[in-house]
Design a protein around this motif. Structure first.
Motif, short mmCIF file in Angstrom:
data_model
loop_
_atom_site.label_atom_id
_atom_site.label_comp_id
_atom_site.label_asym_id
_atom_site.label_seq_id
_atom_site.Cartn_x
_atom_site.Cartn_y
_atom_site.Cartn_z
N GLY A 90 4.98 19.32 -4.19
CA GLY A 90 4.16 18.54 -3.28
C GLY A 90 4.90 18.22 -2.00
N GLY A 91 4.72 17.02 -1.50
CA GLY A 91 5.36 16.64 -0.24
C GLY A 91 6.86 16.49 -0.39
N GLN A 92 7.57 16.77 0.69
CA GLN A 92 9.01 16.54 0.75
C GLN A 92 9.32 15.83 2.06
OE1 GLN A 92 11.13 20.50 1.28
NE2 GLN A 92 9.14 21.21 0.55
N ARG A 93 10.02 14.72 1.95
CA ARG A 93 10.20 13.85 3.11
C ARG A 93 11.61 13.28 3.11
NH1 ARG A 93 6.29 12.57 -0.34
NH2 ARG A 93 4.09 12.71 0.26
N ILE A 94 12.19 13.18 4.27
CA ILE A 94 13.40 12.38 4.41
C ILE A 94 12.98 10.93 4.54
CG2 ILE A 94 15.19 11.76 6.07
CD1 ILE A 94 15.87 14.63 6.37
N VAL A 95 13.59 10.06 3.76
CA VAL A 95 13.23 8.64 3.74
C VAL A 95 14.51 7.82 3.63
CG1 VAL A 95 10.97 9.03 2.68
CG2 VAL A 95 12.97 8.66 1.23
N SER A 96 14.37 6.52 3.80
CA SER A 96 15.47 5.58 3.55
C SER A 96 14.88 4.23 3.20
CB SER A 96 16.39 5.46 4.77
OG SER A 96 15.68 4.92 5.87
N PHE A 97 15.65 3.43 2.49
CA PHE A 97 15.24 2.07 2.16
C PHE A 97 15.70 1.11 3.25
CE2 PHE A 97 15.35 3.82 -2.24
CZ PHE A 97 14.05 3.51 -2.61
N LEU A 106 10.19 1.57 2.02
CA LEU A 106 10.60 2.98 1.98
C LEU A 106 10.04 3.63 3.24
CD1 LEU A 106 11.98 5.21 0.31
CD2 LEU A 106 9.76 5.69 -0.73
N VAL A 107 10.91 3.97 4.17
CA VAL A 107 10.51 4.38 5.52
C VAL A 107 10.77 5.87 5.72
CG1 VAL A 107 10.87 3.99 7.99
CG2 VAL A 107 11.04 2.08 6.38
N GLN A 108 9.79 6.56 6.29
CA GLN A 108 9.93 7.96 6.65
C GLN A 108 10.01 8.07 8.17
OE1 GLN A 108 6.75 10.54 5.41
NE2 GLN A 108 7.63 12.36 6.36
N TRP A 136 6.02 2.94 1.11
CA TRP A 136 5.81 1.96 0.04
C TRP A 136 6.58 0.68 0.37
CZ3 TRP A 136 2.20 2.64 -3.49
CH2 TRP A 136 2.13 1.77 -4.59
N GLY A 137 6.11 -0.41 -0.17
CA GLY A 137 6.79 -1.68 -0.04
C GLY A 137 7.11 -2.26 -1.41
N PHE A 138 8.35 -2.67 -1.59
CA PHE A 138 8.81 -3.26 -2.85
C PHE A 138 9.21 -4.72 -2.61
CE2 PHE A 138 9.86 1.23 -2.74
CZ PHE A 138 9.48 1.71 -3.98
N LYS A 139 9.34 -5.47 -3.68
CA LYS A 139 9.81 -6.84 -3.60
C LYS A 139 11.14 -6.96 -4.34
CE LYS A 139 8.65 -11.62 -4.83
NZ LYS A 139 7.69 -12.51 -5.54
N THR A 153 7.66 0.60 -10.75
CA THR A 153 6.64 1.14 -11.65
C THR A 153 5.37 1.57 -10.93
OG1 THR A 153 7.52 -0.36 -13.34
CG2 THR A 153 5.40 0.71 -13.80
N ASP A 154 4.84 0.68 -10.08
CA ASP A 154 3.60 1.02 -9.38
C ASP A 154 3.79 2.21 -8.45
OD1 ASP A 154 2.29 -1.00 -10.67
OD2 ASP A 154 2.36 -2.41 -8.99
N PHE A 155 4.97 2.30 -7.84
CA PHE A 155 5.28 3.42 -6.96
C PHE A 155 5.25 4.74 -7.75
CE2 PHE A 155 8.64 6.31 -5.37
CZ PHE A 155 8.14 6.58 -4.12
N LEU A 156 5.78 4.70 -8.97
CA LEU A 156 5.87 5.91 -9.78
C LEU A 156 4.56 6.24 -10.49
CD1 LEU A 156 9.38 5.28 -11.35
CD2 LEU A 156 8.83 6.75 -9.41
N LEU A 157 3.67 5.27 -10.61
CA LEU A 157 2.39 5.50 -11.29
C LEU A 157 1.24 5.68 -10.32
CD1 LEU A 157 2.61 3.00 -14.31
CD2 LEU A 157 2.97 5.46 -14.30
N ARG A 158 1.54 5.95 -9.06
CA ARG A 158 0.46 6.21 -8.09
C ARG A 158 0.19 7.71 -8.02
NH1 ARG A 158 4.75 7.28 -4.94
NH2 ARG A 158 4.41 8.19 -2.87
N ASP A 159 -0.91 8.08 -7.39
CA ASP A 159 -1.30 9.50 -7.25
C ASP A 159 -0.59 10.10 -6.05
OD1 ASP A 159 -2.54 11.95 -7.40
OD2 ASP A 159 -4.45 11.25 -6.57
N ALA A 160 0.71 10.31 -6.19
CA ALA A 160 1.51 10.81 -5.07
C ALA A 160 1.15 12.23 -4.69
CB ALA A 160 3.00 10.74 -5.43
N HIS A 161 0.65 13.01 -5.64
CA HIS A 161 0.32 14.42 -5.40
C HIS A 161 -1.10 14.61 -4.89
CE1 HIS A 161 1.86 18.52 -6.06
NE2 HIS A 161 0.62 18.87 -6.31
#
Length: 811
Positions: A90-97, A106-108, A136-139, A153-161
């Motif tokens: 799927g997607g490939q992105r350079i990101v950083s926290f 999580l910023v691209q 994405w935004g985390f706390k 968890t919510d980040f990993l259980l989303r429809d990223a594809h």
């Protein structure tokens, strides 16, 4: 080349918030207390598994540090039409926290627009001019110094594809993600020093699932797939990007560098390739510092697995030609390995409910084009399609005799070539459709079938058996490791010039795939040095196969109605060579020439060569070619119970019974659609005005002479003749109405219609044949309302491509 982008202003703005965040962290529990009792997975990004609550807690210790984030689909839907395949990247992105108070973002960054400079203000101006994306935004839930713990968890259980979007775009229903039926998938959730891998099981629900979903899912109301997430450490800065050259045939990256001087090109292009370095760059032949290793899916059965290994290993010939020793290897994937793990270059064996494309994709560094992981997806039904073609060609099933081994040999030969082809894409190499006669495995090969001295069909040399000369040139261009002090651009120019001297050139997908295309040698699925000559030869092979067609084309005990399955690829055996021959008409030779390289730029084909193509094309709509023999028609009953009709069969207008007229109409329509394509028609007008060459009037006059004005035939051939005339009329009427055609092309089509009308009116007055009279009267009525005629394809051919083989990097 400097690979980092300055974030001076952003950091300046964030400093107060970061300070606030540090203060807030003092009120957060420690990571150790928060994760007590959880299973720890140390690695690139350490995480914890909270089994009691089904959660993944992610420890972030690298704020502001870029990494690569990739999502993929390890568990597929099984439908070629929808395209959600096992192993699909799927997607490939350079990101950083980035941490801002209690939030972690999580910023691209936007790497499409850059300023490669040491001037921070100049870089900042570009960065502020184009949008970034916060994925994405985390706390922050716990902290130890600069380390923060977040619930991922919510980040990993989303429809990223974007499974939901893929199904919706295929008109197969509106689905939604059901969190109650989704969970993390621990067997493929792992951690390593340079990559962190997560996987989840997601269930999508709908009350209006489409028929395609229904055909592959146990319950179309609940479709469960798996999605994978990879956090990957970026490669070091020791890789040197190689500038792209349009003559070399490489995929790659491009971006706009606003630090470029005004007198230079602002858009930068670099090829995609694996990192490969010689231990001794000065040596003519050297081992590699780190070889490229690919792995074949251990789920592929024998003898297919061995064929995949053999074909993929052909590429070692190309790397040897580039001066490497043992630099390219192919092995079977270990049982303990995960195909989606970025550390494994993969050749994956993918199953679907219907045959379809295979493709080669890559994970690459978006900054430089360096390939980090190559991933080939091969459709498992491909080998069966080639076997089916072999059955149709050989009629091999004689009572008391063993099956002809040549059929399996042909099918496996294709799998070897396909393995090499798709792997080539993951090396960075594009299709090359100007590479007939096995000059490149990156062309699409039609099986080369011969008639031997006795007139019998021979398939022993259907496909190539090694890498091609173009492939060796391409690998040398992309992977040659030049000695220090070499003028790389000059050396690469000389390399391509030497290739041209040996007749090795490159033409891309765009030129070959267009139905109105003009290049005389750039086609998909064709063979031979001249498209017209090869079409006439292929028609002879087809004639012989149809002459031999009988119940021996299916195994003893098979339903007689399955003869239609075998007949389809044989009746349409010439379809791709037909398309190739059409490109001679209004054809033009050209190259991707660059100033000073002394290549041919453009050259319109002469009239003789174009006429040769037209003569061959007109053969494909002759009643002799289109009319099926009576002995073949009588062999095919309606479909046996349990088999059913499907898109692989001929279209029918006769209900359940086999319809030879529909098969003939679809084939005629296919040919005429190329002859009267609006782009080709407009080009014939233009070229005819500039040169003494074939004109659109020549084409329409000969087309009408071959059909409307030809000698009348009786029986089924006569009915084929009549419907082919109506097909020609349809396309001429449509051309007069086509806004994409030039005015003169439409005018010539209108003149051709006037010619037909005059002929039809004359014939209608003289004929006593009531059937022929009805045909003529119907044509006159249709000509009264040209705007009501649909432009093309009233009856489609059954699917062709992939005939045994295609989207970016696909067959």
């Amino acid at each position: 080349m400097k690979l980092t982008l300055k974030n001076g202003l952003l950091l300046l703005l964030l400093l107060p918030l970061l300070a606030f965040g540090s203060a807030q962290a003092q009120n957060l529990p420690s990571i150790s207390s928060k994760t007590a009792g959880m299973k720890k997975f140390p690695g690139f990004y350490t995480f914890y598994w909270d089994e009691n609550n089904g959660k993944i807690w992610l420890e972030i210790d690298k704020f502001g540090q870029d990494f690569l984030y990739v999502n993929s689909l390890p568990g597929g839907l099984g439908s070629n039409d929808i395209g959600l395949d096992r192993g699909q990247l799927g997607g490939q992105r350079i990101v950083s926290f980035k941490r801002i108070g209690p939030k972690v973002l999580l910023v691209q960054p936007n790497l499409r627009y850059r300023a490669i400079t040491d001037n921070q203000n100049e870089a900042r101006a570009v960065e502020e001019s184009f949008a970034q994306s916060v994925l994405w935004g985390f706390k922050a839930e716990a902290a130890d110094g600069q380390r923060v713990l977040v619930d991922a968890t919510d980040f990993l259980l989303r429809d990223a594809h974007d499974v939901i979007g893929s199904i919706r775009r295929s008109n197969q229903g509106t689905y939604r993600l059901d969190a109650s039926r989704s969970a993390l998938y621990l067997p493929r959730t792992k951690n390593f020093p340079k990559n962190t891998e997560f996987e989840s099981t997601l269930t999508f629900t709908s009350d209006n699932g489409g028929f395609i979903v229904r055909s592959v899912a146990p319950d179309e109301q609940a479709v469960t797939l798996r999605q994978h997430h990879s956090f990957i450490e970026l490669p070091d800065s020791n890789y040197t990007p190689r500038e792209a050259d349009p003559r070399a045939g490489y995929f790659g990256i491009s971006y706009f560098d606003y630090a470029t001087p005004v007198n230079q090109n602002i858009e930068k292009r670099y090829i995609a390739r694996h990192r490969l370095q010689k231990k001794n760059p000065s040596a003519k032949v050297s081992e590699a510092v780190k070889p490229i290793v690919y792995y074949v899916d251990n789920g592929a059965p024998e003898p297919i697995r061995s064929a995949l290994l053999d074909g993929a290993r052909w590429w070692n010939q190309a790397f040897e030609a580039a001066g490497y020793k043992d630099a390219f290897r192919v092995e079977v994937l270990p049982d303990t390995a995960d195909p989606m793990d970025v550390r494994y270059n993969m050749i994956q064996w993918v199953h679907r409910s219907t045959r379809g494309w295979s493709y080669g994709a890559s994970v690459m560094d978006p900054r430089t084009g360096e390939i980090i992981k190559g991933h080939v997806s091969l459709g498992s039904l491909r080998v069966r399609q080639d076997y089916l073609i072999a059955e149709g060609l050989l009629a091999p099933y004689e009572d008391g005799k063993p099956e002809n081994k040549a059929m399996m040999e042909m099918a496996l030969a294709r799998i070897r070539q396909l393995s090499a082809h798709e792997l080539g894409h993951t090396l960075g190499i594009m299709h090359n459709y100007d590479a007939n006669n096995n000059a490149s495995v990156m062309d699409y090969p039609h099986p080369q079938v011969q008639l031997d001295r006795t007139g019998n069909i021979n398939i022993s040399n259907a496909y190539g058996t090694s890498i091609g000369e173009w492939d060796k040139l391409a690998v040398t261009f992309g992977y040659q490791d030049f000695p220090k002090g070499t003028d790389e651009k000059k050396a690469l120019d000389e390399l391509l010039a030497q290739g041209r001297g040996r007749g090795l050139t490159f033409i891309s997908d765009t030129d070959a795939r267009s139905p109105g295309g003009a290049h005389p040698t750039a086609h998909l699925w064709d063979n031979g040095t001249n498209a017209a000559d090869e079409l006439m030869r292929v028609l002879e092979v087809r004639r012989k196969a149809l002459q031999n067609f009988s119940e021996k084309n299916i195994k003893p005990g098979a339903a007689m109605s399955t003869l239609e399955d075998v007949l389809v690829p044989i009746y349409n055996f010439h379809r791709y060579q037909t398309e190739a021959a059409a490109k001679l008409i209004g054809g033009m030779r050209y190259t991707y020439a660059m100033r000073g390289d002394k290549q041919l730029v453009t050259e319109v084909l002469d009239k003789k060569e174009q006429q040769k193509g037209l003569d061959a094309m007109l053969q494909t709509i002759s009643p002799e070619v289109l009319t099926l023999p009576e002995n073949v028609i009588t062999l095919i009953p309606p479909r046996a119970p349990g088999l059913g009709n499907n898109r692989e069969l001929f279209a029918k207008r006769t209900g359940l019974t086999f319809d030879p007229l529909a098969a003939a109409q679809a084939s005629a329509d296919f040919s005429v659609s190329f002859l009267l394509h609006p782009e080709r028609a407009s080009r014939l007008v233009e070229f005819g005005a500039r040169h003494n060459t074939l004109s659109l009037q020549d084409v329409t006059s000969q087309l009408i002479g071959q059909t409307w004005k030809s000698r009348r035939l009786n029986g089924l051939a006569g009915q084929v003749q009549l419907q082919t005339e109506q097909v020609v009329l349809s396309h001429l009427l449509a051309l007069t109405q086509n806004q994409n055609a030039s005015y003169q092309a439409r005018a010539v089509a209108a003149s051709a219609l006037a010619d037909i009308k005059q002929h039809v009116t004359s014939q209608a007055k003289r004929t006593r044949d009531t059937g022929y009279k009805a045909h003529l009267d119907f044509a006159l009525a249709r000509m009264e309302k040209p705007e009501e005629v649909k432009p093309t394809k009233q009856l489609n051919l059954p699917p062709g491509a992939p005939i045994g083989d295609g989207v970016f990097g696909c067959e």
